[in-house]
Each structure stands twice: as C-alpha cells, then as structure tokens.
Write an enzyme that holds these catalytic residues in place. Sequence first.
Site, PDB file in Angstrom:
ATOM      1  N   ARG A   1       0.771  11.987  -8.934  1.00 49.13           N
ATOM      2  CA  ARG A   1       1.440  10.556  -8.847  1.00 49.13           C
ATOM      3  C   ARG A   1       2.702  10.346  -9.343  1.00 49.13           C
ATOM      4  NH1 ARG A   1      -2.778   7.488  -6.693  1.00 49.13           N
ATOM      5  NH2 ARG A   1      -4.822   7.888  -7.525  1.00 49.13           N
TER       6      ARG A   1
ATOM      7  N   ASP B   1      -3.463   5.607   6.770  1.00 53.84           N
ATOM      8  CA  ASP B   1      -3.823   7.109   7.177  1.00 53.84           C
ATOM      9  C   ASP B   1      -4.707   6.905   8.225  1.00 53.84           C
ATOM     10  OD1 ASP B   1      -4.158   9.847   7.327  1.00 53.84           O
ATOM     11  OD2 ASP B   1      -5.698   9.922   5.753  1.00 53.84           O
TER      12      ASP B   1
ATOM     13  N   LYS C   1       0.984   7.324   8.853  1.00 57.16           N
ATOM     14  CA  LYS C   1       0.754   8.488   9.398  1.00 57.16           C
ATOM     15  C   LYS C   1      -0.223   8.001  10.828  1.00 57.16           C
ATOM     16  CE  LYS C   1      -0.695  11.723   5.884  1.00 57.16           C
ATOM     17  NZ  LYS C   1      -1.721  12.421   5.357  1.00 57.16           N
TER      18      LYS C   1
ATOM     19  N   GLU D   1       0.832  -1.138   0.097  1.00 58.71           N
ATOM     20  CA  GLU D   1       0.178  -0.093  -0.041  1.00 58.71           C
ATOM     21  C   GLU D   1       0.786   1.383  -0.010  1.00 58.71           C
ATOM     22  OE1 GLU D   1      -2.457   1.809  -0.606  1.00 58.71           O
ATOM     23  OE2 GLU D   1      -4.112   1.148   0.779  1.00 58.71           O
ATOM     24  N   ASP D   2       0.369   2.335  -0.524  1.00 55.41           N
ATOM     25  CA  ASP D   2       1.070   3.543  -0.350  1.00 55.41           C
ATOM     26  C   ASP D   2       1.387   4.129   0.988  1.00 55.41           C
ATOM     27  OD1 ASP D   2      -1.592   4.207  -0.304  1.00 55.41           O
ATOM     28  OD2 ASP D   2      -1.708   5.762  -1.855  1.00 55.41           O
TER      29      ASP D   2
ATOM     30  N   ASP E   1      -1.420  10.633  -4.585  1.00 55.99           N
ATOM     31  CA  ASP E   1      -2.155  11.940  -5.649  1.00 55.99           C
ATOM     32  C   ASP E   1      -2.746  12.869  -4.589  1.00 55.99           C
ATOM     33  OD1 ASP E   1      -4.326  10.091  -4.668  1.00 55.99           O
ATOM     34  OD2 ASP E   1      -5.579  11.444  -6.023  1.00 55.99           O
TER      35      ASP E   1
END
Length: 181
Positions: free
Chosen positions: A166, A104, A132, A100-101, A160
């Site tokens: 991106r 959050d 985060k 995953e990026d 993005d």
Amino acid sequence: MEYGKEIKKVLVCKERIAERVRELGEQISRDYEGESITLVCTLRGGCVFFADLIRAVRGDVEIDFIAVSSYGAGTKTSGEVKMVKDLSEPIKGKNIIVVEDIIDTGVTLSYLKKLLEAREPKSLKICSLLDKPSRRKVEFEGDYIGFEIENEYVVGYGLDFNQKMRHYPDVCVLAPEVYGG
Ligand code: IMP
C-alpha cells in the site's frame, strides 16, 4: 522508486497522480462552491488518495472514515460485503463524497451507496482514483474518476495485495507470478 520483481510495471506514476488529484480537487471545489462537504474515506485502500485529495479541495470541508470489507484474500472478492467501521457522525442533510481507491466489480460501492443513502444525506457522490469498468458485476458508475484502467491487478498508492505494498508511491501492476495469474 525502484521496485522488485513483484512489480510488472508502473502504471500511473506519482507525478501524474498528483496532477490528477489537483484537477479532481479543483472540480469538486467548483461543483460545491458555497456548500459544505463531508469527504468520507473508505479504509483502508482509499487512505493515501484521501489524504492528498482533501488538501486539494477548497471550502468548508469535514472528513470522516468508514471501513467495509469484501470477504476474501488475494486478488478476488467473494461478493459479500460487511461493515467493519461505521462513520463517526450522522450524515442526514449533508453533502457527502465517498472517496474510494478503485471501482472493480462495483459490489462494494453499490452496497455502501445504498447503506448511506438510507441515512438521507442532502447529496451523495462517489470519487474513485481508479475505475476498471470491464470488471463490473453490478451496474455502477462513479461521479469523479481519476483514471480508467484495464483489467490488471494494481497495487500501491493505498492499494494492496494481501495487505502489502500500500505504501508504494506509484500505482503499479502486480507481476502475475505473485498471485499465480
Ligand atoms: P469491488 O470489486 O468494486 O467491490 O472492489 C472492492 C475492493 O477490491 C476495492 O475497494 C479494492 O480495495 C479491491 N480491489 C479491486 N481491484 C483491485 C486491484 O486491482 N488492486 C487492489 N485492490 C483491488
């Protein structure tokens, strides 16, 4: 790379990212020695990290893609998640690592983890480039984390803002003027 005024600063430069990706690849290769792994890319944010990470992992590796989206545009998610594209292969009995990026609020990955666990993989781990922790709405911990970051909206290296930026090679902090923050 020179960025425009949409970028406040470079948070993690591409050289540091590359070094950390090598370390994560090494750690995963060691942890799964003698086992096969399926690395699952979460589209679209995870795609750049995924492309680099899979080439840093040794051994018997397969790849697959999944897309879930949290409704909403801009810098806020609404907390609702839906499946946009499912995996191409069954995962029962396999070692799965979801790539995953960013983690959050944790809402997307806790949904995805539950959904994939129901398919009875042999193991299921989460690898995220960014984390985060201060933003969590649900309790969630990744297994492999690239960088822990503060509560700032970041773009680039797959991440993005309204589907743009991106392709920026570094992880950058978006200028607050861009999103009215
Ligand atoms: P969640 O809040 O943990 O469910 O994260 C959902 C998704 O929101 C992530 O997979 C990202 O695609 C996106 N996201 C969260 N924070 C950021 C950010 O700082 N920049 C870009 N996308 C983000």
